[in-house]
Design a protein around this motif. Structure first.
Motif, mmCIF file in Angstrom:
data_model
loop_
_atom_site.group_PDB
_atom_site.id
_atom_site.type_symbol
_atom_site.label_atom_id
_atom_site.label_comp_id
_atom_site.label_asym_id
_atom_site.label_seq_id
_atom_site.Cartn_x
_atom_site.Cartn_y
_atom_site.Cartn_z
ATOM 1 N N ASP A 162 -3.212 -2.649 -5.580
ATOM 2 C CA ASP A 162 -2.561 -3.226 -4.411
ATOM 3 C C ASP A 162 -3.550 -4.254 -3.888
ATOM 4 O O ASP A 162 -4.635 -3.920 -3.442
ATOM 5 C CB ASP A 162 -2.283 -2.076 -3.429
ATOM 6 C CG ASP A 162 -2.297 -2.489 -1.977
ATOM 7 O OD1 ASP A 162 -2.012 -3.646 -1.666
ATOM 8 O OD2 ASP A 162 -2.603 -1.598 -1.150
ATOM 9 N N SER A 189 0.834 -1.213 0.000
ATOM 10 C CA SER A 189 0.000 0.000 0.000
ATOM 11 C C SER A 189 0.864 1.256 0.000
ATOM 12 O O SER A 189 0.549 2.242 -0.677
ATOM 13 C CB SER A 189 -0.923 0.010 1.215
ATOM 14 O OG SER A 189 -1.725 -1.146 1.235
ATOM 15 N N LYS A 210 -4.802 2.804 2.677
ATOM 16 C CA LYS A 210 -4.420 2.812 4.092
ATOM 17 C C LYS A 210 -3.164 1.977 4.283
ATOM 18 O O LYS A 210 -3.051 0.880 3.764
ATOM 19 C CB LYS A 210 -5.540 2.239 4.944
ATOM 20 C CG LYS A 210 -6.593 3.254 5.266
ATOM 21 C CD LYS A 210 -7.519 2.730 6.349
ATOM 22 C CE LYS A 210 -8.846 3.453 6.280
ATOM 23 N NZ LYS A 210 -9.966 2.553 6.425
HETATM 24 MG MG LIG Z 1 -1.917 -2.840 2.450
#
Ligand SMILES: [Mg+2]
Ligand SMILES: Nc1nc2c(ncn2[C@@H]2O[C@H](COP(=O)(O)OP(=O)(O)O)[C@@H](O)[C@H]2O)c(=O)[nH]1
Length: 324
Positions: free
Chosen positions: A207, A172, A184
């Motif tokens: 992601d 991320s 996040k």
């Molecule tokens: Mg992540």
């Protein structure tokens, strides 16, 4: 914020303002004629492509969009102000369909507003009707209604590349550093397996959170998740250099991938070694060398704390994807 890729909304362009009946007066003078102004035009509605792929999530609770109405005409021949246009920002790759007439607008470019609904014309004030045969016209017209319709707004994206890897690998963080996504970081919510998406120029990067979480038996996997990972062109396998045994780390994900979907496991895979700042150069070389024994091919090294390494990764990814 949850990923939202479909919305149904009602959209209205502005109504035109009404024309008015007014008379010109001046103190001590006799009647001087009609002076009612025209109404302003209602605002048009445009959609414009932006690179923020989470944009639709901002409209999640919105049922209706409306441009401004034009103001009514005024006295002393003054025309009403035009209503402000409404510009709705949507991620590039969005298809906007007018459900009333099936007209579809494919938003593929950044920053070019596309007109989807026209505002109504303003009405005419009584001054407009002045003529030698009609010196004191009572006529005026009302503003026209703006166009309105129900719309389906759909994001039609397929990720070009997906980041996979163990939780905490830095997927991320990388997505955020490479794109303008706001995924996040350090958030282990395996129950929500929605991919985070970001745009790197013309490519969409995903992601994929926690492939490991029951991925093999398909538990809890959303349809969007499946779509993204199955259609993605290449996989970037993120491995944190913090791991003492990077080969074991690598194999955990490989086994998970094989069990998950044999087709997905066959996709081209590139390694991104993350968190280079966490180890000495010697340890880094050692760990990279051990992985090279089980995986050959290109690899990248990166830390989110070094912009140069992010830039190199970004260029490397672009080069790879453009050659596909
Ligand atoms: Mg992540
Ligand atoms: N030292 C260091 N920490 C990082 C780096 N990238 C991510 N992290 C941290 O590692 C943790 C996990 O990162 P995250 O991006 O959420 O990993 P994900 O689970 O793979 O999505 C977070 O605390 C990040 O701040 C890096 O390059 N260096």
């Amino acid at each position: 914020m949850a990923f939202v890729d479909e919305l149904k909304v009602h959209i209205r362009a502005g109504n035109g303002g009404d024309g008015v009946v007014r008379w010109l007066h001046e103190k001590g003078k006799e009647f001087m004629g009609p002076a009612g102004g025209n109404g302003g035009k209602g605002g048009d509605v445009y959609v414009v492509g932006v690179s923020d792929l989470s944009k639709l999530a901002h409209y999640r609770h919105k049922k209706e969009f409306a441009a401004m109405r034009g103001d009514d005409g005024q006295s002393r021949s003054m025309h009403g102000k035009d209503g402000d246009d409404l510009i709705i920002e949507v991620p590039i790759g969005t298809l906007v369909t007018n459900l009333d007439n099936e007209k579809a607008f494919d938003i593929t470019t950044l920053g070019e507003p596309v007109l989807i609904l026209k505002g109504g014309r303003g009405g005419l004030g009584n001054e407009h009707f002045k003529a030698s045969t009609n010196v004191a016209p009572q006529e005026f017209t009302l503003g026209r209604e703006g166009e309105e319709a129900d719309f389906l707004i759909e994001l039609q994206l397929t990720a070009s590349a997906s980041f996979i890897g163990l939780p905490n690998a830095g997927k991320s963080s990388l997505l955020n550093a490479l794109t303008r996504a706001e995924a996040k970081v350090g958030d282990y919510q395996f129950t929500t397996l929605e991919p985070n998406l970001g745009a790197l120029y013309e490519f969409v990067l995903a992601d994929i959170p926690g492939l490991i979480a029951g991925a093999a038996d398909g538990k809890g996997l959303g349809i969007k998740f499946l779509r993204h990972i199955k259609r993605t062109k290449v996989l970037f396998h993120c491995i944190s250099l913090e791991n003492e045994d990077v080969v074991a780390t690598y194999n955990i994900i490989r086994n998970e991938l094989e069990a998950f979907d044999a087709e997905v496991a066959k996709k081209d895979e590139y390694i991104i070694f993350t968190k280079t700042d966490m180890v000495t150069p010697e340890v880094m070389e050692e760990r990279i060398a051990s992985l090279k024994q089980v995986h050959n091919g290109e690899f990248f090294k990166v830390t989110v704390y070094d912009d140069v390494s992010i830039k190199e990764l970004s260029e490397g990814i672009l080069k790879l994807l453009r050659n596909k």
